[in-house]
Scaffold this motif. Structure first.
Motif, PDB file in Angstrom:
ATOM      1  N   LYS A 122       0.841  -1.198   0.000  1.00 48.25           N
ATOM      2  CA  LYS A 122       0.000   0.000   0.000  1.00 48.25           C
ATOM      3  C   LYS A 122       0.877   1.250   0.000  1.00 48.25           C
ATOM      4  CE  LYS A 122      -3.620  -2.047   2.898  1.00 48.25           C
ATOM      5  NZ  LYS A 122      -4.266  -1.954   4.212  1.00 48.25           N
ATOM      6  N   PRO A 123       0.498   2.237  -0.782  1.00 44.77           N
ATOM      7  CA  PRO A 123       1.195   3.527  -0.705  1.00 44.77           C
ATOM      8  C   PRO A 123       0.918   4.175   0.660  1.00 44.77           C
ATOM      9  CG  PRO A 123      -0.334   3.474  -2.567  1.00 44.77           C
ATOM     10  CD  PRO A 123      -0.513   2.209  -1.814  1.00 44.77           C
ATOM     11  N   PRO A 124       1.765   5.084   1.103  1.00 44.69           N
ATOM     12  CA  PRO A 124       1.597   5.694   2.427  1.00 44.69           C
ATOM     13  C   PRO A 124       0.220   6.327   2.658  1.00 44.69           C
ATOM     14  CG  PRO A 124       3.715   6.327   1.492  1.00 44.69           C
ATOM     15  CD  PRO A 124       2.975   5.556   0.435  1.00 44.69           C
ATOM     16  N   GLU A 125      -0.349   6.957   1.621  1.00 47.86           N
ATOM     17  CA  GLU A 125      -1.669   7.593   1.804  1.00 47.86           C
ATOM     18  C   GLU A 125      -2.755   6.560   2.076  1.00 47.86           C
ATOM     19  OE1 GLU A 125      -0.386   7.747  -2.019  1.00 47.86           O
ATOM     20  OE2 GLU A 125       0.976   8.858  -0.759  1.00 47.86           O
ATOM     21  N   VAL A 126      -2.709   5.456   1.351  1.00 50.78           N
ATOM     22  CA  VAL A 126      -3.704   4.396   1.520  1.00 50.78           C
ATOM     23  C   VAL A 126      -3.517   3.734   2.882  1.00 50.78           C
ATOM     24  CG1 VAL A 126      -4.488   2.155   0.638  1.00 50.78           C
ATOM     25  CG2 VAL A 126      -3.933   3.998  -0.959  1.00 50.78           C
ATOM     26  N   LEU A 127      -2.274   3.480   3.255  1.00 52.19           N
ATOM     27  CA  LEU A 127      -1.989   2.863   4.544  1.00 52.19           C
ATOM     28  C   LEU A 127      -2.467   3.760   5.690  1.00 52.19           C
ATOM     29  CD1 LEU A 127      -0.725   0.451   5.989  1.00 52.19           C
ATOM     30  CD2 LEU A 127       1.466   1.673   5.926  1.00 52.19           C
ATOM     31  N   SER A 128      -2.233   5.042   5.586  1.00 53.69           N
ATOM     32  CA  SER A 128      -2.696   5.986   6.621  1.00 53.69           C
ATOM     33  C   SER A 128      -4.216   5.986   6.718  1.00 53.69           C
ATOM     34  CB  SER A 128      -2.205   7.401   6.317  1.00 53.69           C
ATOM     35  OG  SER A 128      -0.812   7.465   6.412  1.00 53.69           O
ATOM     36  N   ARG A 129      -4.877   6.050   5.570  1.00 55.03           N
ATOM     37  CA  ARG A 129      -6.342   6.043   5.554  1.00 55.03           C
ATOM     38  C   ARG A 129      -6.880   4.771   6.196  1.00 55.03           C
ATOM     39  NH1 ARG A 129      -8.732   4.508   0.085  1.00 55.03           N
ATOM     40  NH2 ARG A 129      -7.963   2.554   0.936  1.00 55.03           N
ATOM     41  N   ASP A 130      -6.311   3.621   5.807  1.00 54.26           N
ATOM     42  CA  ASP A 130      -6.781   2.340   6.332  1.00 54.26           C
ATOM     43  C   ASP A 130      -6.551   2.231   7.837  1.00 54.26           C
ATOM     44  OD1 ASP A 130      -7.533   1.722   3.766  1.00 54.26           O
ATOM     45  OD2 ASP A 130      -6.038   0.135   3.471  1.00 54.26           O
ATOM     46  N   ARG A 131      -5.414   2.718   8.293  1.00 53.31           N
ATOM     47  CA  ARG A 131      -5.121   2.633   9.734  1.00 53.31           C
ATOM     48  C   ARG A 131      -5.981   3.596  10.538  1.00 53.31           C
ATOM     49  NH1 ARG A 131       1.361   1.272   9.668  1.00 53.31           N
ATOM     50  NH2 ARG A 131       1.052  -0.903   9.043  1.00 53.31           N
ATOM     51  N   LEU A 132      -6.378   4.697   9.947  1.00 53.18           N
ATOM     52  CA  LEU A 132      -7.327   5.594  10.616  1.00 53.18           C
ATOM     53  C   LEU A 132      -8.690   4.920  10.752  1.00 53.18           C
ATOM     54  CD1 LEU A 132      -6.520   9.100   9.107  1.00 53.18           C
ATOM     55  CD2 LEU A 132      -6.393   8.438  11.509  1.00 53.18           C
ATOM     56  N   ILE A 133      -9.103   4.220   9.720  1.00 55.85           N
ATOM     57  CA  ILE A 133     -10.368   3.480   9.777  1.00 55.85           C
ATOM     58  C   ILE A 133     -10.297   2.431  10.886  1.00 55.85           C
ATOM     59  CG2 ILE A 133     -11.824   1.819   8.536  1.00 55.85           C
ATOM     60  CD1 ILE A 133     -11.139   3.419   5.968  1.00 55.85           C
ATOM     61  N   VAL A 134      -9.156   1.745  10.982  1.00 54.70           N
ATOM     62  CA  VAL A 134      -8.995   0.753  12.040  1.00 54.70           C
ATOM     63  C   VAL A 134      -9.108   1.417  13.409  1.00 54.70           C
ATOM     64  CG1 VAL A 134      -7.301  -0.760  13.161  1.00 54.70           C
ATOM     65  CG2 VAL A 134      -7.661  -0.912  10.701  1.00 54.70           C
ATOM     66  N   SER A 135      -8.397   2.526  13.595  1.00 52.74           N
ATOM     67  CA  SER A 135      -8.365   3.184  14.905  1.00 52.74           C
ATOM     68  C   SER A 135      -9.712   3.722  15.340  1.00 52.74           C
ATOM     69  CB  SER A 135      -7.360   4.344  14.889  1.00 52.74           C
ATOM     70  OG  SER A 135      -6.061   3.865  14.689  1.00 52.74           O
ATOM     71  N   TYR A 136     -10.447   4.326  14.423  1.00 51.27           N
ATOM     72  CA  TYR A 136     -11.670   5.027  14.803  1.00 51.27           C
ATOM     73  C   TYR A 136     -12.964   4.269  14.514  1.00 51.27           C
ATOM     74  CZ  TYR A 136      -8.726   9.008  15.728  1.00 51.27           C
ATOM     75  OH  TYR A 136      -7.763   9.817  16.254  1.00 51.27           O
ATOM     76  N   GLN A 137     -12.908   3.259  13.673  1.00 49.00           N
ATOM     77  CA  GLN A 137     -14.125   2.534  13.321  1.00 49.00           C
ATOM     78  C   GLN A 137     -14.097   1.070  13.772  1.00 49.00           C
ATOM     79  OE1 GLN A 137     -16.797   4.036  11.793  1.00 49.00           O
ATOM     80  NE2 GLN A 137     -15.662   5.946  11.958  1.00 49.00           N
ATOM     81  N   VAL A 138     -13.014   0.370  13.468  1.00 53.17           N
ATOM     82  CA  VAL A 138     -12.989  -1.079  13.686  1.00 53.17           C
ATOM     83  C   VAL A 138     -12.585  -1.443  15.119  1.00 53.17           C
ATOM     84  CG1 VAL A 138     -12.042  -3.266  12.854  1.00 53.17           C
ATOM     85  CG2 VAL A 138     -12.520  -1.434  11.233  1.00 53.17           C
ATOM     86  N   GLN A 139     -11.571  -0.797  15.659  1.00 53.36           N
ATOM     87  CA  GLN A 139     -11.124  -1.126  17.023  1.00 53.36           C
ATOM     88  C   GLN A 139     -12.236  -0.972  18.064  1.00 53.36           C
ATOM     89  OE1 GLN A 139      -8.643  -2.626  18.415  1.00 53.36           O
ATOM     90  NE2 GLN A 139      -7.484  -2.891  16.526  1.00 53.36           N
ATOM     91  N   PRO A 140     -13.045   0.090  18.027  1.00 53.71           N
ATOM     92  CA  PRO A 140     -14.144   0.172  19.002  1.00 53.71           C
ATOM     93  C   PRO A 140     -15.133  -0.998  18.895  1.00 53.71           C
ATOM     94  CG  PRO A 140     -13.762   2.313  18.015  1.00 53.71           C
ATOM     95  CD  PRO A 140     -12.916   1.333  17.255  1.00 53.71           C
ATOM     96  N   ILE A 141     -15.357  -1.477  17.690  1.00 54.25           N
ATOM     97  CA  ILE A 141     -16.246  -2.626  17.500  1.00 54.25           C
ATOM     98  C   ILE A 141     -15.621  -3.875  18.121  1.00 54.25           C
ATOM     99  CG2 ILE A 141     -17.212  -4.180  15.754  1.00 54.25           C
ATOM    100  CD1 ILE A 141     -17.507  -1.666  13.964  1.00 54.25           C
ATOM    101  N   LEU A 142     -14.340  -4.092  17.857  1.00 55.35           N
ATOM    102  CA  LEU A 142     -13.659  -5.256  18.427  1.00 55.35           C
ATOM    103  C   LEU A 142     -13.627  -5.175  19.952  1.00 55.35           C
ATOM    104  CD1 LEU A 142     -10.710  -5.683  15.902  1.00 55.35           C
ATOM    105  CD2 LEU A 142     -12.716  -7.142  16.169  1.00 55.35           C
ATOM    106  N   GLN A 143     -13.429  -3.988  20.497  1.00 52.50           N
ATOM    107  CA  GLN A 143     -13.429  -3.824  21.954  1.00 52.50           C
ATOM    108  C   GLN A 143     -14.807  -4.130  22.534  1.00 52.50           C
ATOM    109  OE1 GLN A 143     -11.943   0.162  22.310  1.00 52.50           O
ATOM    110  NE2 GLN A 143      -9.807  -0.478  22.144  1.00 52.50           N
ATOM    111  N   ARG A 144     -15.851  -3.693  21.854  1.00 49.63           N
ATOM    112  CA  ARG A 144     -17.216  -3.987  22.317  1.00 49.63           C
ATOM    113  C   ARG A 144     -17.462  -5.488  22.336  1.00 49.63           C
ATOM    114  NH1 ARG A 144     -22.696  -1.696  19.571  1.00 49.63           N
ATOM    115  NH2 ARG A 144     -22.590  -0.153  21.235  1.00 49.63           N
ATOM    116  N   LEU A 145     -17.047  -6.168  21.278  1.00 50.74           N
ATOM    117  CA  LEU A 145     -17.247  -7.614  21.207  1.00 50.74           C
ATOM    118  C   LEU A 145     -16.423  -8.330  22.274  1.00 50.74           C
ATOM    119  CD1 LEU A 145     -17.294  -7.967  17.329  1.00 50.74           C
ATOM    120  CD2 LEU A 145     -19.238  -8.281  18.878  1.00 50.74           C
ATOM    121  N   GLN A 146     -15.207  -7.868  22.540  1.00 49.30           N
ATOM    122  CA  GLN A 146     -14.382  -8.459  23.586  1.00 49.30           C
ATOM    123  C   GLN A 146     -15.024  -8.263  24.956  1.00 49.30           C
ATOM    124  OE1 GLN A 146     -10.686  -6.415  22.890  1.00 49.30           O
ATOM    125  NE2 GLN A 146      -9.976  -7.913  21.397  1.00 49.30           N
TER     126      GLN A 146
END
Length: 166
Positions: A122-146
């Motif tokens: 992934k180019p740096p811009e795509v990697l940054s975008r994807d990791r922001l999605i992980v931090s703000y969208q996906v991680q809270p969901i995983l924490q809720r499920l845990q």
């Protein structure tokens, strides 16, 4: 003129992590984990309640409700809890897979079949975008499920202690 690194992606659309995330987010089942807390709890309560249709008769065959009410309730609740745990595990595994794909710097993909696997960095811009999605969208969901699975583990332990006391 050269294409920008964000617009050029050799990965087929359906295998791109951002597309996989969008599909999961829009999915009827996986969307449950994103619901507000009250609706999320209601969905899980429905799964547990409907699971009693199978677990209840099995528990009643093992422990007659009129003679062993506590054991019947604990056995039926635990049996229904198995279905709930399976649902939660499926939710967790789906979101965890997307989290991993979004977080990875390089992703594997197949152009036309299992025999021609490729990787794309992934180019740096795509990697940054994807990791922001992980931090703000996906991680809270995983924490809720845990947390939900942790609460169920506490309920199972409590039920086991109550079983031993009765």
């Amino acid at each position: 003129m050269r294409e920008s690194s964000v617009s050029f992606c050799p990965v087929p659309t359906e295998q791109q992590p951002i597309h996989e995330y969008q599909q999961l987010k829009d999915s009827w089942f996986f969307r449950w984990a994103k619901l507000e807390l009250r609706n999320y709890g209601l969905k899980l309560a429905w799964v547990w309640g409907l699971s009693w249709l199978i677990a209840g008769p099995v528990a009643a065959a093992s422990f007659a409700p009129h003679q062993h009410l506590v054991q019947f309730i604990l056995a039926g609740g635990a049996g229904a809890g198995v279905f709930l745990i399976l649902v939660l595990l499926r939710l967790y595994l789906g979101w965890s897979y997307v989290c991993d794909r979004l977080s990875q710097e390089t992703i594997g993909y197949e152009e036309s079949g299992w025999y021609d696997g490729q990787t794309w960095t992934k180019p740096p811009e795509v990697l940054s975008r994807d990791r922001l999605i992980v931090s703000y969208q996906v991680q809270p969901i995983l924490q809720r499920l845990q947390r939900t699975l942790g609460i169920i583990a506490i309920l199972i332990i409590s039920g086991s202690l109550l079983w031993n006391l009765s």
